[in-house]
Scaffold this active site. Structure first.
Site, short mmCIF file in Angstrom:
data_model
loop_
_atom_site.label_atom_id
_atom_site.label_comp_id
_atom_site.label_asym_id
_atom_site.label_seq_id
_atom_site.Cartn_x
_atom_site.Cartn_y
_atom_site.Cartn_z
N PRO A 7 81.02 17.64 -64.13
CA PRO A 7 81.91 17.33 -65.27
C PRO A 7 83.28 16.83 -64.86
O PRO A 7 84.29 17.53 -65.05
CB PRO A 7 81.99 18.68 -65.98
CG PRO A 7 81.85 19.69 -64.87
CD PRO A 7 80.96 19.07 -63.83
N CYS A 8 83.35 15.62 -64.33
CA CYS A 8 84.66 15.09 -63.98
C CYS A 8 85.48 14.83 -65.23
O CYS A 8 86.70 14.67 -65.15
CB CYS A 8 84.51 13.83 -63.13
SG CYS A 8 83.50 12.58 -63.87
#
Lengths: 176, 250
Positions: free
Chosen positions: B209-210
């Site tokens: 989850p950047c």
């Protein structure tokens, strides 16, 4: 995307391995050249025109791969023992085996030290019996140039090996 | 016949192109010439060794080389599939190790496959092999799960990028961290920009989850897939930022 390339690989891997063995003179380097050839080929495959001559294309890559290998690190020793044994058996004596082994090794080393195009042309002509027309396609040159490459290679081999003791009794002489 | 002509004939003979008559003349010359006699003998020995040099390797050598070749290609196989996301199609690819690529940038299936090839992968459209990944992705978009439980293969990332991505992967659902937080957590507090770049090259966005990494001042930061996608993902996770989002890369 996968199927056509893998078909190509399965179709030519044996032939390319033989070519690589003749170029490098030993099984381990031949395995490296085989792998490198198909990896490079795989990368370039999507850009290859549909009507390309696959065999010639792979030979060209294998020839380049063998010369890159030579540049990139010291090669393993040539292993022409099998070849030497075969010849000596015909001659049928132990001295001959020693001499022939010596000569076969010198030959393999000389073949490996040839410039890439001469080496490829020589191996194709002398070891694989290809016509100059076929070699010209692989090297992307004229038939005359293909023939000239083979002659230059053979001339170099003949001169280099003239310094190698090949006559009976001279096998122990140091050559360099 | 002189010695020069002798050499020419011998050379042609070695190549396999000297007519029999010429070879006979050369042999006669060799018998009479002190220089060429030994040379003819050497050429005979060379001829023998040359014919043995045709040796193109053993069957065992070939099968060993072939196994290695095929294994290296098996390691590069990548199955891929197309899923639907809230912002359009999402392409996914996995190797034997795990999910290696997620892409939702506009582009066709061919573009996605070509991108895999450019990373030395062998793509094959096999949606069945990505059933788990596709289901979890759907569940995530539908708000039914808050974490992915699928193996990830980060081979398309450099070692530095991998460290950044593994650290970013630990930011929980619905929370955010700043670029500086991640830089600190990997032990390189000064590497804020490099962290931003590494996240921008995340090969498996959403799953790693950047999008939960934002600028230190509370603004949204950047996103390789476009800020609209980042906002959508944040909306799914109920994340609201303190400040008005503005477009800049952290």
């Amino acid at each position: 995307m996968r199927a056509p390339f893998e078909d190509l690989m399965i179709r030519y891997e044996r032939e390319i391995y033989r070519f690589a063995t003749r170029l490098t003179g030993n099984a381990a380097d031949a395995a490296d050249v085989l792998q490198d050839t198909f990896l490079r080929a795989f990368r370039a495959f999507p850009r290859l025109p549909g009507d390309a001559n696959h065999r010639a294309w792979l030979y060209r890559i294998a020839g380049r791969s063998a010369s890159n290998l030579r540049r990139s690190r010291r090669l393993r020793r040539a292993a022409p023992l099998e070849a030497a044994r075969g010849v000596a058996r015909q001659n049928g004596d132990a001295h001959a085996l020693l001499e022939t082994r010596h000569l076969a090794r010198a030959l393999a080393e000389t073949v490996r030290s040839l410039p890439a195009r001469q080496r490829s042309a020589f191996v194709q002509r002398k070891y694989e019996g290809r016509s100059y027309a076929e070699i010209a396609v692989v090297l992307d040159c004229s038939e005359e140039s293909a023939r000239a490459h083979v002659y230059q290679a053979m001339n170099r081999i003949r001169h280099t090996l003239a310094g190698v003791g090949s006559r009976r009794g001279s096998a122990k002489r140091r050559t360099r | 016949m002189n010695c020069e002509r002798f050499d020419e004939i011998q050379l042609a003979a070695l190549v396999g192109e000297a007519p029999a008559a010429a070879r006979r003349d050369a042999a006669a010359h060799a018998r009479a010439c002190e220089r060429c006699g030994p040379a003819a003998e050497r050429d005979r020995a060379l001829e023998q060794v040359l014919s043995a040099g045709r040796h193109g390797g053993t069957e065992r050598g070939f099968s060993r080389a072939r196994r290695r070749l095929h294994k290296s290609f098996d390691d590069r196989r990548a199955s891929y599939a197309r899923a639907e996301g809230p912002f359009g199609p999402v392409f996914l690819a996995r190797t034997g190790e795990g999910l290696c690529r997620v892409s939702f940038r506009s582009g066709t299936e061919e573009d996605f496959a070509a991108d895999l090839v450019s990373h030395d992968l062998l793509p094959e459209f096999e949606p069945r092999k990505l059933a788990t990944e596709m289901r979890q992705l759907r569940d995530y978009f539908g708000g039914r799960i808050t974490a992915f439980s699928i193996p990830v293969d980060l081979r398309l990332a450099t070692p530095f990028q991998q460290r950044v991505l593994r650290t970013a992967a630990r930011v929980p659902f619905g929370r955010v961290a700043s670029y500086s937080d991640i830089a600190r957590r990997i032990g390189q507090p000064g590497a804020r920009r490099a962290v931003g770049t590494a996240l921008g090259r995340n090969p498996v966005p959403i799953v790693i989850p950047c999008h939960r990494v934002v600028a230190g001042d509370g603004s949204i930061g950047g996103y390789m897939g476009g800020l609209e996608v980042k906002r959508t993902l944040m909306r799914i996770e109920g994340i609201t930022l303190e400040r008005t989002p503005r477009a800049h890369r952290g």
